[in-house]
Design a protein around this motif. Structure first.
Motif, PDB file in Angstrom:
ATOM      1  N   ALA A 136      -7.595 -21.779   7.667  1.00 15.89           N
ATOM      2  CA  ALA A 136      -7.585 -21.084   8.949  1.00 15.89           C
ATOM      3  C   ALA A 136      -8.988 -20.849   9.506  1.00 15.89           C
ATOM      4  CB  ALA A 136      -6.871 -19.737   8.805  1.00 15.89           C
ATOM      5  N   GLY A 137     -10.002 -21.249   8.736  1.00 18.19           N
ATOM      6  CA  GLY A 137     -11.379 -21.042   9.166  1.00 18.19           C
ATOM      7  C   GLY A 137     -11.809 -19.594   9.118  1.00 18.19           C
ATOM      8  N   ALA A 138     -11.196 -18.816   8.220  1.00 16.18           N
ATOM      9  CA  ALA A 138     -11.489 -17.387   8.122  1.00 16.18           C
ATOM     10  C   ALA A 138     -12.338 -17.093   6.887  1.00 16.18           C
ATOM     11  CB  ALA A 138     -10.192 -16.584   8.049  1.00 16.18           C
ATOM     12  N   GLU A 139     -13.318 -16.220   7.049  1.00 18.24           N
ATOM     13  CA  GLU A 139     -14.118 -15.764   5.919  1.00 18.24           C
ATOM     14  C   GLU A 139     -13.517 -14.469   5.385  1.00 18.24           C
ATOM     15  OE1 GLU A 139     -18.244 -15.405   6.711  1.00 18.24           O
ATOM     16  OE2 GLU A 139     -18.459 -17.466   7.440  1.00 18.24           O
ATOM     17  N   ILE A 140     -13.253 -14.430   4.084  1.00 18.43           N
ATOM     18  CA  ILE A 140     -12.628 -13.247   3.494  1.00 18.43           C
ATOM     19  C   ILE A 140     -13.406 -12.781   2.271  1.00 18.43           C
ATOM     20  CG2 ILE A 140     -10.325 -13.907   4.294  1.00 18.43           C
ATOM     21  CD1 ILE A 140      -9.733 -14.697   1.328  1.00 18.43           C
ATOM     22  N   GLU A 141     -13.174 -11.524   1.911  1.00 24.36           N
ATOM     23  CA  GLU A 141     -13.599 -10.982   0.625  1.00 24.36           C
ATOM     24  C   GLU A 141     -12.329 -10.654  -0.145  1.00 24.36           C
ATOM     25  OE1 GLU A 141     -16.107  -7.617   1.065  1.00 24.36           O
ATOM     26  OE2 GLU A 141     -17.561  -8.655   2.341  1.00 24.36           O
ATOM     27  N   LEU A 142     -12.171 -11.184  -1.325  1.00 19.03           N
ATOM     28  CA  LEU A 142     -10.926 -11.006  -2.067  1.00 19.03           C
ATOM     29  C   LEU A 142     -11.166 -10.181  -3.328  1.00 19.03           C
ATOM     30  CD1 LEU A 142      -8.091 -13.517  -2.472  1.00 19.03           C
ATOM     31  CD2 LEU A 142      -8.910 -12.338  -4.506  1.00 19.03           C
ATOM     32  N   THR A 143     -10.332  -9.172  -3.509  1.00 19.18           N
ATOM     33  CA  THR A 143     -10.356  -8.345  -4.714  1.00 19.18           C
ATOM     34  C   THR A 143      -9.037  -8.525  -5.445  1.00 19.18           C
ATOM     35  OG1 THR A 143     -11.762  -6.691  -3.634  1.00 19.18           O
ATOM     36  CG2 THR A 143     -10.589  -6.009  -5.623  1.00 19.18           C
ATOM     37  N   ALA A 144      -9.097  -9.053  -6.673  1.00 21.83           N
ATOM     38  CA  ALA A 144      -7.890  -9.298  -7.467  1.00 21.83           C
ATOM     39  C   ALA A 144      -7.775  -8.230  -8.543  1.00 21.83           C
ATOM     40  CB  ALA A 144      -7.934 -10.687  -8.093  1.00 21.83           C
ATOM     41  N   ARG A 145      -6.588  -7.658  -8.687  1.00 23.43           N
ATOM     42  CA  ARG A 145      -6.379  -6.560  -9.633  1.00 23.43           C
ATOM     43  C   ARG A 145      -5.087  -6.777 -10.411  1.00 23.43           C
ATOM     44  NH1 ARG A 145      -8.600  -1.681  -8.153  1.00 23.43           N
ATOM     45  NH2 ARG A 145     -10.269  -3.041  -7.454  1.00 23.43           N
ATOM     46  N   LEU A 146      -5.141  -6.601 -11.735  1.00 22.86           N
ATOM     47  CA  LEU A 146      -3.963  -6.729 -12.594  1.00 22.86           C
ATOM     48  C   LEU A 146      -3.439  -5.351 -12.950  1.00 22.86           C
ATOM     49  CD1 LEU A 146      -2.101  -8.619 -14.257  1.00 22.86           C
ATOM     50  CD2 LEU A 146      -3.720  -8.355 -16.159  1.00 22.86           C
ATOM     51  N   CYS A 147      -2.137  -5.141 -12.720  1.00 24.21           N
ATOM     52  CA  CYS A 147      -1.472  -3.884 -13.057  1.00 24.21           C
ATOM     53  C   CYS A 147      -0.802  -4.069 -14.421  1.00 24.21           C
ATOM     54  CB  CYS A 147      -0.455  -3.548 -11.968  1.00 24.21           C
ATOM     55  SG  CYS A 147       0.339  -1.955 -12.161  1.00 24.21           S
ATOM     56  N   GLU A 148      -1.506  -3.766 -15.459  1.00 25.41           N
ATOM     57  CA  GLU A 148      -1.057  -4.088 -16.809  1.00 25.41           C
ATOM     58  C   GLU A 148       0.117  -3.217 -17.249  1.00 25.41           C
ATOM     59  OE1 GLU A 148      -4.143  -4.277 -19.682  1.00 25.41           O
ATOM     60  OE2 GLU A 148      -5.481  -5.459 -18.421  1.00 25.41           O
ATOM     61  N   GLY A 149       1.053  -3.847 -17.946  1.00 25.58           N
ATOM     62  CA  GLY A 149       2.184  -3.154 -18.529  1.00 25.58           C
ATOM     63  C   GLY A 149       3.375  -2.987 -17.608  1.00 25.58           C
ATOM     64  N   ALA A 150       3.171  -3.201 -16.301  1.00 27.09           N
ATOM     65  CA  ALA A 150       4.265  -2.972 -15.352  1.00 27.09           C
ATOM     66  C   ALA A 150       5.362  -4.028 -15.485  1.00 27.09           C
ATOM     67  CB  ALA A 150       3.724  -2.946 -13.923  1.00 27.09           C
ATOM     68  N   PHE A 151       4.972  -5.285 -15.601  1.00 21.18           N
ATOM     69  CA  PHE A 151       5.971  -6.350 -15.694  1.00 21.18           C
ATOM     70  C   PHE A 151       6.798  -6.210 -16.965  1.00 21.18           C
ATOM     71  CE2 PHE A 151       7.380 -10.607 -16.986  1.00 21.18           C
ATOM     72  CZ  PHE A 151       8.035 -11.018 -15.831  1.00 21.18           C
ATOM     73  N   GLU A 152       6.123  -5.904 -18.057  1.00 23.58           N
ATOM     74  CA  GLU A 152       6.830  -5.728 -19.324  1.00 23.58           C
ATOM     75  C   GLU A 152       7.826  -4.578 -19.234  1.00 23.58           C
ATOM     76  OE1 GLU A 152       3.122  -7.939 -19.932  1.00 23.58           O
ATOM     77  OE2 GLU A 152       3.590  -6.025 -18.929  1.00 23.58           O
ATOM     78  N   ALA A 153       7.438  -3.511 -18.545  1.00 23.35           N
ATOM     79  CA  ALA A 153       8.349  -2.377 -18.369  1.00 23.35           C
ATOM     80  C   ALA A 153       9.581  -2.795 -17.578  1.00 23.35           C
ATOM     81  CB  ALA A 153       7.630  -1.232 -17.659  1.00 23.35           C
ATOM     82  N   LEU A 154       9.386  -3.551 -16.507  1.00 22.96           N
ATOM     83  CA  LEU A 154      10.509  -3.986 -15.678  1.00 22.96           C
ATOM     84  C   LEU A 154      11.451  -4.888 -16.456  1.00 22.96           C
ATOM     85  CD1 LEU A 154      11.741  -3.893 -12.835  1.00 22.96           C
ATOM     86  CD2 LEU A 154      10.404  -5.935 -12.281  1.00 22.96           C
ATOM     87  N   MET A 155      10.888  -5.838 -17.206  1.00 31.91           N
ATOM     88  CA  MET A 155      11.718  -6.751 -17.977  1.00 31.91           C
ATOM     89  C   MET A 155      12.440  -6.027 -19.117  1.00 31.91           C
ATOM     90  SD  MET A 155      11.588  -9.688 -16.509  1.00 31.91           S
ATOM     91  CE  MET A 155      11.568  -8.708 -14.994  1.00 31.91           C
ATOM     92  N   GLY A 156      11.875  -4.879 -19.540  1.00 31.98           N
ATOM     93  CA  GLY A 156      12.501  -4.087 -20.584  1.00 31.98           C
ATOM     94  C   GLY A 156      13.507  -3.092 -20.054  1.00 31.98           C
ATOM     95  N   GLY A 157      13.753  -3.121 -18.752  1.00 33.61           N
ATOM     96  CA  GLY A 157      14.740  -2.233 -18.152  1.00 33.61           C
ATOM     97  C   GLY A 157      14.192  -0.909 -17.661  1.00 33.61           C
ATOM     98  N   ASP A 158      12.863  -0.720 -17.752  1.00 40.88           N
ATOM     99  CA  ASP A 158      12.254   0.548 -17.334  1.00 40.88           C
ATOM    100  C   ASP A 158      11.641   0.369 -15.944  1.00 40.88           C
ATOM    101  OD1 ASP A 158      11.033   2.975 -17.058  1.00 40.88           O
ATOM    102  OD2 ASP A 158       9.827   2.849 -18.892  1.00 40.88           O
ATOM    103  N   ALA A 159      12.480   0.319 -14.929  1.00 42.30           N
ATOM    104  CA  ALA A 159      12.008   0.101 -13.566  1.00 42.30           C
ATOM    105  C   ALA A 159      11.135   1.255 -13.081  1.00 42.30           C
ATOM    106  CB  ALA A 159      13.197  -0.094 -12.629  1.00 42.30           C
ATOM    107  N   ALA A 160      11.411   2.465 -13.540  1.00 44.48           N
ATOM    108  CA  ALA A 160      10.647   3.630 -13.083  1.00 44.48           C
ATOM    109  C   ALA A 160       9.175   3.520 -13.479  1.00 44.48           C
ATOM    110  CB  ALA A 160      11.257   4.904 -13.653  1.00 44.48           C
ATOM    111  N   THR A 161       8.923   3.088 -14.720  1.00 46.08           N
ATOM    112  CA  THR A 161       7.539   2.921 -15.166  1.00 46.08           C
ATOM    113  C   THR A 161       6.852   1.814 -14.380  1.00 46.08           C
ATOM    114  OG1 THR A 161       7.962   3.762 -17.385  1.00 46.08           O
ATOM    115  CG2 THR A 161       6.076   2.290 -17.134  1.00 46.08           C
ATOM    116  N   HIS A 162       7.555   0.710 -14.171  1.00 43.79           N
ATOM    117  CA  HIS A 162       7.012  -0.387 -13.361  1.00 43.79           C
ATOM    118  C   HIS A 162       6.598   0.125 -11.991  1.00 43.79           C
ATOM    119  CE1 HIS A 162       7.636  -3.417 -10.157  1.00 43.79           C
ATOM    120  NE2 HIS A 162       7.058  -4.254 -10.997  1.00 43.79           N
ATOM    121  N   ASP A 163       7.501   0.829 -11.335  1.00 41.91           N
ATOM    122  CA  ASP A 163       7.247   1.281  -9.969  1.00 41.91           C
ATOM    123  C   ASP A 163       6.093   2.277  -9.916  1.00 41.91           C
ATOM    124  OD1 ASP A 163       9.412  -0.304  -9.503  1.00 41.91           O
ATOM    125  OD2 ASP A 163      10.745   1.310  -8.824  1.00 41.91           O
TER     126      ASP A 163
END
Length: 217
Positions: A136-163
């Motif tokens: 698109a011809g756009a200049e950006i600054e990108l910040t990447a962040r990992l939310c650790e443990g959330a996916f594992e919580a969701l797959m383990g049935g703990d949606a509240a912890t994920h959220d």
């Protein structure tokens, strides 16, 4: 003629999410699902998208085309590179779920945050945003962040912890950027439940808007 959309998922939890969106935003479009959670499990185990998994993704895309799809949507961002590689070999349009979201983020702000709950999704999504910005011809600054443990919580049935973990990460990242991209469709459940000073983009509804323009015209 009735249009048919084939959806390819790496988690059965997304079938109902996209079924609801399709019913709301794609009136009159027939849908069918292909679900193979070994794709994401193998990608997580390897720490990357392997050639073997990429070939299997291409095989599922070919199967969806053979089943009569007029358009194919792949709902997992971790396998996005395989989706892009398979698209030129396919006789119908193929959309990776996060591309419309990446385009929207580039249009909304220069400082873009990417939040993921899986390391295997963080880099592919960040790479996609950078490439769409360049296109698109756009200049950006990108910040990447990992939310650790959330996916594992969701797959383990703990949606509240994920959220809760995703919400906390959103609040922190929102102070640093102009717009936030949620790297996985599974994170969309949190997007509308938290207050944010900046736009928070989730891939499922934006992908549906893109498909509506393609299939319902």
């Amino acid at each position: 003629m009735t249009k048919r959309l084939g959806l390819i998922h790496t988690s059965a939890t997304l079938v109902d999410v996209f079924a609801k969106l399709c019913a709301e935003r794609l009136p009159g479009v027939e849908t069918f699902n292909i679900v193979d959670d070994s794709l994401i499990k193998n990608t997580i185990a390897a720490g990357r998208l392997t050639p073997q998994t990429a070939r299997r993704v291409a095989g599922h895309i070919g199967s969806a085309e053979a089943a009569g799809a007029d358009h194919i949507l792949v709902t997992c961002s971790s396998i996005g590179a395989a989706v892009e590689a398979a698209e030129p070999l396919t006789g119908v349009p193929v959309t990776r779920v996060d591309q419309p979201m990446a385009d929207r983020a580039v249009a909304l702000g220069r400082r873009i945050g990417v939040l993921a709950t899986l390391a295997t999704t963080l880099d592919p999504t960040a790479d996609l945003v950078r490439r769409r910005a360049a296109a698109a011809g756009a200049e950006i600054e990108l910040t990447a962040r990992l939310c650790e443990g959330a996916f594992e919580a969701l797959m383990g049935g703990d949606a509240a912890t994920h959220d809760a973990r995703v919400a906390a990460a959103l609040a922190e990242l929102g102070a640093e950027v102009d717009v936030i991209v949620l790297a996985q469709a599974s994170m969309a459940r949190v997007a509308g439940t938290v207050e944010s000073k900046v736009p928070v983009l989730a891939s499922p509804p934006l992908a549906m808007d893109h498909l509506a323009a393609e299939l319902c015209r």
